[in-house]
Design an enzyme around this catalytic site. Structure first.
Site, PDB file in Angstrom:
ATOM      1  N   TRP A 339       0.830  -1.200   0.000  1.00  0.00           N
ATOM      2  CA  TRP A 339       0.000   0.000   0.000  1.00  0.00           C
ATOM      3  C   TRP A 339       0.868   1.256   0.000  1.00  0.00           C
ATOM      4  CZ3 TRP A 339      -0.265   3.969   3.628  1.00  0.00           C
ATOM      5  CH2 TRP A 339      -1.290   4.909   3.448  1.00  0.00           C
ATOM      6  N   HIS A 340       1.991   1.196   0.704  1.00  0.00           N
ATOM      7  CA  HIS A 340       2.876   2.358   0.764  1.00  0.00           C
ATOM      8  C   HIS A 340       3.561   2.623  -0.571  1.00  0.00           C
ATOM      9  CE1 HIS A 340       2.489   2.181   5.179  1.00  0.00           C
ATOM     10  NE2 HIS A 340       2.917   3.419   5.150  1.00  0.00           N
ATOM     11  N   GLY A 341       3.777   1.597  -1.360  1.00  0.00           N
ATOM     12  CA  GLY A 341       4.448   1.819  -2.633  1.00  0.00           C
ATOM     13  C   GLY A 341       4.414   0.591  -3.515  1.00  0.00           C
ATOM     14  N   PHE A 485       2.369   8.403  -1.703  1.00  0.00           N
ATOM     15  CA  PHE A 485       1.640   7.176  -1.443  1.00  0.00           C
ATOM     16  C   PHE A 485       0.147   7.370  -1.651  1.00  0.00           C
ATOM     17  CE2 PHE A 485       5.256   6.932   1.768  1.00  0.00           C
ATOM     18  CZ  PHE A 485       6.100   6.350   0.852  1.00  0.00           C
TER      19      PHE A 485
END
Length: 485
Positions: A339-341, A485
């Site tokens: 989800w962050h990257g 993000f």
């Protein structure tokens, strides 16, 4: 429009002043208009995407609430989730997915190439997607009744202080505050201004000052670095991202407070945590609780329903085994990392945290000390380096680079040389000590420091210094890390 810019500060002053001047009946529309302007200042064409996405969730939530048949309710929920996650996957993960498919094809001797054109990642799409998902899921769980006014719901989604990078609020936390027009309170205004000043200081006075050193360090090939260099890089980026994101959160909370809206705390001295689990109760608190309620608990089989007296009621799955909980934890952290990257480095970062949280669960009842204070200190001394090393894959440019940097840490022979200028080691050391000393002075029980006049003088001196630093460094505007993000 970035929080750390003169443009935003001008925008904030105008919006807040107008908000308290106009009649209360028009304030909700002012907030919506200001939020649309705030986001449209970046790319106005993406406003249509957000409004369309919001309308889908608004419409689906009404259908979920009105539908009596369980299957129909699930179909409407699935439709909403499919559209939200579909947009997120397309804009954020299309390149990642096709690149990995191409790599698999190449390993099999095939040329699987894709032409996706130029996909621009909408600002804050991960955060407002989470807002939308939590809203429809809460309506499905009967925790929250859907809003009948689309404009109120759109204001919830687009509320400018928290839209881009949090804090992530649930509908029952924010919508009642939007609907109920508060009266102006001096405490809210003064506390809001203080939080904005502190947030700007953390961003432009600390994060932006260490950022060039961190960027320069991560540009050096891993083979040229020693173990102490990697530790310095890890601590340097750990401090940078903390000051950067905590600064953003404080500005967001302070901005909302100026119009009487209370956003929850998002950071609570995370680098003073005494365990990996404690760290995630202190870092990005609203994201951690969101992941727990909407991902980890469902994967573990726990049931969540509305409790009229206590709000959300969590019922653990009595049939779930420790293996299921462990698998749910690993899968949750894998998803949280991605989800962050869109990169395997972020997946590695997630697995890193999952492993140490699992190890903590196995050893949490063991301690070499009889004293709880010594146990906490010992836990902190283990937790801090674990967390800081975990930032390596979060910041590195590839999975190979991350593993190479970790390898240097455990190569004892590499500690005899230093690759960076002395100023970088000194800066990281001073920032770390300064953070610890600040925590000590703000939490100490010493009678002298707790006297009102001492606190007042200290506060005046501290905020005067922060304002001076912000005034000096505000000009070179740099984007917040979590905006990507």
């Amino acid at each position: 429009m970035l929080f750390n810019s003169v443009t935003y500060l001008t925008f904030l002053v105008l919006v807040v002043t107008t908000y308290w001047i106009i009649p209360s009946s028009g304030r909700r529309f002012l907030v919506l208009a200001a939020s649309l302007l705030f986001y449209g200042f970046w790319r106005v064409e993406f406003l249509f995407l957000i409004v369309l996405s919001a309308f889908v969730d608004y419409f689906a939530s009404l259908k979920i609430y009105d539908e009596k048949h369980p299957r129909g309710r699930r179909l409407w929920l699935l439709s909403s989730l499919t559209i939200n996650l579909g947009l997120l996957i397309y804009f954020k993960y299309a390149y990642f997915i096709t690149d990995n498919i191409s790599m698999v094809g190449k390993s099999l001797g095939h040329d699987w190439t894709f032409s996706l054109g130029n996909i621009i990642l909408p600002l804050g799409i991960s955060f407002y997607t989470f807002l939308s998902i939590s809203y429809t899921v809460d309506v499905y769980r009967k925790i929250f009744e859907p809003i009948r006014s689309f404009w109120t719901y759109l204001t919830y989604v687009m509320f400018w202080p928290h839209m881009i990078a949090g804090p992530i609020l649930r509908a029952h936390e924010l919508i009642p505050q939007i609907v109920k027009m508060p009266h102006i309170k001096l405490d809210n205004v003064t506390n809001g201004i203080k939080k904005i000043i502190l947030g700007l200081f953390l961003k432009v006075g600390l994060a932006d000052q260490i950022a060039p050193w961190v960027d320069e360090a991560f540009a050096v090939p891993p083979d040229s670095l020693g173990g102490l260099d990697v530790w310095t890089m890890a601590f340097g980026f750990g401090l940078q991202i903390y000051f950067d994101f905590a600064g953003y959160s404080l500005i967001a909370i302070g901005s909302a407070l100026l119009i009487g809206v209370h956003l929850p705390q998002n950071f609570n001295w995370p680098y003073l945590a005494s365990s990996p689990r404690d760290f995630w109760k202190r870092w990005h608190i609203t994201l951690s609780s969101w992941i727990r309620d909407y991902l980890y608990l469902p994967l573990s089989g726990s049931r969540i329903k509305d409790s009229s007296e206590n709000g959300i009621d969590i019922q653990p799955n009595p049939k779930a085994t420790s293996i299921r909980f462990a698998l749910a934890l690993v899968l949750t952290w894998l998803i949280m990392g991605l989800w962050h990257g869109a990169g395997w480095m972020f997946a590695l970062w997630g697995i890193w945290h999952a492993i140490f949280i699992l190890l903590y669960r196995l050893t949490m009842n063991w301690s070499p000390f009889n004293s709880s204070r010594l146990t906490m200190i010992f836990g902190w001394m283990l937790t801090l380096p674990i967390i800081m090393l975990g930032w390596i894959p979060f910041r590195a440019d590839s999975l190979r680079t991350s593993l190479s940097l970790w390898q240097r840490v455990f190569d004892i022979s590499s500690y005899h040389s230093l690759a960076f200028r002395e100023n970088f080691y000194l800066l990281v050391f001073l920032f770390t000590c300064g953070m610890l000393l600040t925590w000590f002075f703000t939490h100490t029980k010493a009678s002298v420091l707790n006297q009102t006049w001492v606190r007042n003088i200290g506060e005046i001196a501290a905020y005067s210094f922060m304002i001076f630093v912000v005034f000096i460094f505000l000009r070179p505007v740099s984007q917040f890390i979590y905006f990507q993000f």
